[in-house]
Design an enzyme around this catalytic site. Structure first.
Site, PDB file in Angstrom:
ATOM      1  N   SER A   1      -9.727   1.584   2.665  1.00  0.00           N
ATOM      2  CA  SER A   1      -8.852   2.375   1.818  1.00  0.00           C
ATOM      3  C   SER A   1      -7.776   1.569   1.091  1.00  0.00           C
ATOM      4  CB  SER A   1      -8.156   3.431   2.669  1.00  0.00           C
ATOM      5  OG  SER A   1      -7.312   2.813   3.625  1.00  0.00           O
TER       6      SER A   1
ATOM      7  N   LYS B   1       0.866  -1.176   0.000  1.00  0.00           N
ATOM      8  CA  LYS B   1       0.000   0.000   0.000  1.00  0.00           C
ATOM      9  C   LYS B   1       0.903   1.227   0.000  1.00  0.00           C
ATOM     10  CE  LYS B   1      -4.005   1.870   2.600  1.00  0.00           C
ATOM     11  NZ  LYS B   1      -4.832   1.678   3.810  1.00  0.00           N
TER      12      LYS B   1
ATOM     13  N   SER C   1      -9.908  -0.761   6.862  1.00  0.00           N
ATOM     14  CA  SER C   1      -9.305  -0.557   5.541  1.00  0.00           C
ATOM     15  C   SER C   1      -8.592  -1.762   4.962  1.00  0.00           C
ATOM     16  CB  SER C   1      -8.333   0.632   5.586  1.00  0.00           C
ATOM     17  OG  SER C   1      -9.049   1.839   5.554  1.00  0.00           O
TER      18      SER C   1
END
Lengths: 493, 486
Positions: A166, A91, A190
């Site tokens: 996210s 990420k 997330s």
């Protein structure tokens, strides 16, 4: 598949090596080269990445070089480690030395960290190959990746729908076969929500299980790094590598953790699985239906289903949207255009700060900075932030009571399957509700994971969420492995 | 220095006196090897921006790790100031300034490490210590162009992050200080304590010790007045001046019928005044909240005890010890100066070696200003010198000369030096002859002396000294003169 062999293999792949487990075994044995496996993943990326946009940055050359180094080690008779040749997508809120780290925000434009996050160091030391940096909602604030400054990621199962967020890019990368595994961060759901929406395994470990050093902070008391994988065993393997004490993170748990790969060798006979009877309503029927089947599957596997109450669960969302923005308002105040990242030149320094932040931060980030600053302000602190902290305490206490009767709890990971782009409209509250089942765990600092458990509406993936008390990863993984085995059986029928 | 200011007759409505009330906030940089939350060196005077790292620069993703040595030094300070050392937490103090790269300072808020202590001034006055807490320093800004080194109106600013993250302890006194002199004594004593426990080099001129003064005035028996905080005080002397100026300013305002506005004021060394920096209305809202990147700190009872046991003798105790040994008062100049230089152990060593303690104290005070806590002159050599004096073999004047030789040569044989200089103890008959000659040569002066005029003694002693070319022992001469008068 036998219960003592929880690692599914994909027969469609000629090498039979799609899981991290199999890749590492094959590369370490010298039967497959890391280089060839990286090429396979790069080919998958070339084919579908333009459509899906899972990555902010694909590190093709670096990945090839790292794979070659792994192969060289093997050729020299050395062991590259338990993740030998396993491609991993990070990420893009995890710092990578000399490599752009954007948090999908314009404000960090051009910033290349002078250091690696601890997880990156540990992955490389275990022989993993970093293949790219994945898209996210800006600064991990969102549940769809629609808040990325670089455009959304699309769900590999249906590109007209969101991958969740996210950590949408990391979930999509694994679901699309772009990398064997990936890392996300979970502040309020997330990892688990996008894992559910993309049909992959996603784990948020106990707060402090994985070092946050090098994770760009959103809400420091809630943020936790965890893996996305296609199998429960891979998640265990990855956590065994990236978990454990890090002297660079004061909040990292000092004690060594038991191997999760070991833990999943044990079945769920006698495990007490809690059903939260006062869970907030709102999950779609297809999700509820799959969850009931998950309870059945665990019962069939020998677990005991018990009813528990977690009355403060329903206050989680409200408390979260005070605590997380409050911390974010402090964490994000450093982005001012002076030392790194975006700078909008202006007549004077104060104007430069304003112009940089105006241009650099997206709407949702600005909204949360405002919310958080307000919640912490003199005269409002007690009514908002202070009260939210009390609720946080209540939630933890309620969970503690529930865990006297249950070893793990089972809930939906997301109230719905993947939703179409734009369907939450301009209503931030509707988006916030995506995390209603995941947030309380973060507030308590407990672990939680989403395991794919079949499909719901439109054939889209549904995730079952397993929650456990602090450091209850072993029993959480046992339950997850049992659900995975049940799914394998269901699919074989 | 006046402790209270008599109300002038121009304020007939209030014929009482004004009482000054001062509380001091002292920031000291701890003498650690590394910074409070990172491994960068804590060193003054290095090339700008060389002692930096991701934590110091507040780079995204970097996390603080508490420096154990800083905690230990802070605990030493707390112990020396008679504080309770308690479990504590860290908070974020949020404010935006270019030399604070995270846009918040990690400090201690409602649960500081050290609380409820006191510091005793040399005269025994107790000043309460509210707290002594740990926090990190900011970077150092230099604003170029503009006026007065302020950021406003400057052309550009330079920032040195070497200082960012340096460990500080903020020591907050209670408003127990009543005079500017007490404030000076407090800071001087505090500095001596900090040096004694090795917590800081406490140099005000280098900024490793920074003092802010909260100043108010009121009439005794009435509630405390509105206070102003005075910043930019860079020496003990300036502290006294700033407090006196500020006291006068506040009294003048009140007597003119005005009220005091709570504000932060800037001491200007050049014009000798304080100037408004910001009023309370403009004060930042720091939005304190618990620092989520750190865990609570609870020093164990064993650790606290270890620190207590390792405490060196503090300046007050050392002054008392020296005073008891030498017969002076603990707050006498000699005791204060010698302990301040850390030379009391040396003086005591001279005593242990059989030297004369009183003479040793005076010699060390007078001649060892350039020497450190471990003077180059061996204690044995000074002991011999004091004994030559005690035995009457050297006069005070001769001893001074020999002492200067000892200091200049890092020691030596006092007896040999005296011999080389031709110093010979004058035998008493020779001295008496000289005294008689002086009396005979100055009959008028002798008459005045006999008549009780004290000044006359000096002239007679002077005459003997002249005749002996400075070799006579002044004290012996005085004794002889007194004996002859009787």
């Amino acid at each position: 598949m036998m219960a003592d062999d929880p690692i599914p293999t994909n027969d469609a792949d000629p090498a039979g090596t799609t899981t991290a487990f199999d890749v590492a075994a094959a590369v370490r044995a010298g039967t497959v080269t890391a280089a060839s496996l990286v090429e396979r993943d790069l080919a998958a990326i070339a084919a579908r990445e333009p459509e899906l946009h899972a990555f902010n940055l694909v590190l093709a050359d670096r990945a090839r070089a790292e794979a070659a180094a792994v192969d060289a080690l093997v050729a020299a008779g050395n062991d590259p480690g338990p993740l030998a040749g396993v491609t991993v997508a990070l990420k893009d809120n995890m710092c990578t030395h000399g490599v752009l780290t954007t948090c999908s925000s314009k404000i960090l434009e051009g910033w290349k960290p002078p250091y690696d996050a601890t997880v990156v160091t540990r992955l490389r030391a275990a022989g993993a190959v970093v293949i790219g940096k994945t898209n996210l909602d800006e600064f991990a604030m969102g549940s769809s990746t629609e808040n990325s400054a670089f455009g959304p990621t699309r769900n590999p199962h249906d590109p007209s729908r969101v991958p969740g967020g996210s950590s949408g890019g990391s979930a999509a990368a694994v679901a699309a076969g772009f990398s064997r595994v990936s890392l996300g961060s979970d502040t309020g759901g997330s990892i688990r929500q996008p894992a559910a929406l993309c049909g992959v395994v996603g784990v948020k470990p106990t707060y402090g299980y994985v070092s946050r050093y090098g994770l760009v902070a959103f809400a420091s008391s809630l943020d936790q790094i965890g893996p996305f994988t296609t199998t429960v065993a891979d998640a265990a393997l990855l956590l065994d590598v990236i978990g454990g004490h890090d002297p660079m993170d004061s909040t990292s748990i000092p004690q060594a953790q038991p191997s999760l790969l070991r833990a999943i060798e044990q079945d769920v006979e006698g495990l007490r699985v809690g059903r939260i009877t006062d869970l907030p309503a709102g999950a779609d029927d297809d999700v509820v239906e799959r969850l009931e089947l998950a309870f059945d599957a665990l019962r069939d596997a020998g677990a005991k289903i018990v009813d528990v109450r977690v009355p403060a669960f329903s206050f989680g969302l409200t408390a979260y949207y005070l605590i997380a923005p409050a911390e974010a308002s402090s964490n994000l105040a450093r982005y001012d255009g002076v030392r790194y990242g975006l700078r909008i030149e202006s007549p004077d320094t104060n104007a430069m700060y304003s112009a940089t932040r105006e241009a650099g931060f997206g709407e949702e980030v600005k909204r949360r900075i405002m919310l958080g600053t307000y919640a912490l302000s003199a005269g409002y602190y007690d009514a908002y932030y202070g009260k939210a902290l009390k609720v946080r305490r209540l939630i933890a206490d309620d969970f503690d009571r529930a865990y006297q009767d249950a070893d793990v709890l089972l809930t939906p990971a997301s109230p719905s399957v993947a939703f179409p782009f734009g369907s939450k409209g301009d209503n931030p509250l509707a988006m916030y509700l995506c995390d209603v089942y995941t947030i309380p765990t973060n507030l308590a600092g407990h672990p939680g994971m989403s395991v794919p458990f079949g499909t719901g509406a439109d054939g889209l993936p549904v995730g079952a969420q397993i929650l456990a008390p602090a450091l209850g990863e072993p029993q959480m993984f046992r339950a997850a492995a049992a659900l995975e085995r049940a799914m394998t059986k269901e699919l074989a029928r | 220095m006046t402790t209270t200011v008599e109300d002038s007759t121009t304020a007939p409505h209030d014929p009482t006196t004004w009482q000054l009330v001062v509380g001091l906030e002292v920031h000291v940089e701890l003498a650690t090897a590394t910074k409070l939350f990172s491994a960068s060196a804590n060193r003054f005077g290095d090339e700008p921006n060389t002692n930096i790292d991701p934590v110091t620069l507040g780079l995204p993703g970097a996390l603080p790790v508490l420096n154990e040595q800083a905690v230990e030094l802070a605990m030493r300070i707390g112990t020396a100031l008679n504080c309770t050392i308690q479990p504590c937490t860290f908070h974020r103090k949020n404010y935006f300034y270019p030399d604070m790269p995270k846009a918040y300072q990690i400090s201690q808020y409602d649960q500081p490490l050290n609380v409820d202590g006191h510091l005793e001034l040399p005269d025994g006055t107790r000043i309460g210590i509210e707290r002594a807490h740990l926090e990190e320093d900011t970077g150092k800004s230099t604003h170029v162009g503009g006026t007065g080194g302020r950021i406003h109106g400057s052309e550009y600013s330079l920032i040195d992050f070497n200082r960012a993250g340096v460990p500080l302890v903020e020591i907050v006194s209670r408003p127990d200080i009543r005079t500017a002199e007490q404030a000076r004594q407090y800071v001087t004593e505090l500095r001596a304590i900090l040096l004694a426990v090795g917590a800081s080099d406490a140099k005000m001129e280098e900024g490793s010790m920074r003092v802010d003064a909260n100043v108010s005035v009121h009439h005794p028996g009435e509630p405390l007045g509105t206070r102003c905080e005075i910043k930019n005080v860079n020496s003990v002397r300036s502290l006294g001046r700033a407090i006196e100026y500020e006291m006068r300013r506040q009294i003048d305002l009140l007597e003119g019928g005005d009220r005091i506005r709570q504000e932060t004021r800037h001491w200007n060394e050049n014009d000798g005044r304080t100037h408004t920096l910001r009023s309370k209305e403009d004060a930042d809202d720091y939005r304190y909240f618990l620092e989520p990147d750190l865990v609570p700190l609870a020093p164990s009872a064993e650790w606290i005890e270890r620190v207590r046991e390792a405490m060196p003798l503090l300046p007050a105790a050392r002054r008392k010890r020296l005073a008891d040994a030498t017969g002076v008062e603990p707050d006498s100049e000699a005791a204060m100066v010698v302990v301040d230089r850390g030379q009391d152990d040396y003086v005591l060593a001279v005593g242990h070696l059989g030297g004369d303690l009183g003479r040793a104290l005076v010699h060390v005070k007078e001649a060892y200003a350039e020497q450190g806590p471990e003077p180059a002159v061996p204690a044995q050599d000074l002991a011999l010198l004091t004994n030559l004096e005690s035995d009457g073999r050297l006069t005070a004047t001769q001893a001074k000369t020999v002492l200067a030789e000892l200091v200049a040569n890092d020691g030596g044989d006092a007896e040999a030096i005296a011999a080389a200089k031709g110093f010979e103890a004058m035998d008493s008959s020779a001295l008496e002859t000289m005294v008689d000659q002086a009396i005979a040569a100055n009959p008028d002066v002798w008459a005045k002396f006999v008549g009780g005029e004290g000044k006359a003694m000096g002239a007679l002693v002077g005459a003997v000294m002249k005749a002996s070319k400075g070799q006579a022992d002044g004290r012996a001469v005085t004794a002889l003169l007194n004996a002859k008068r009787a």
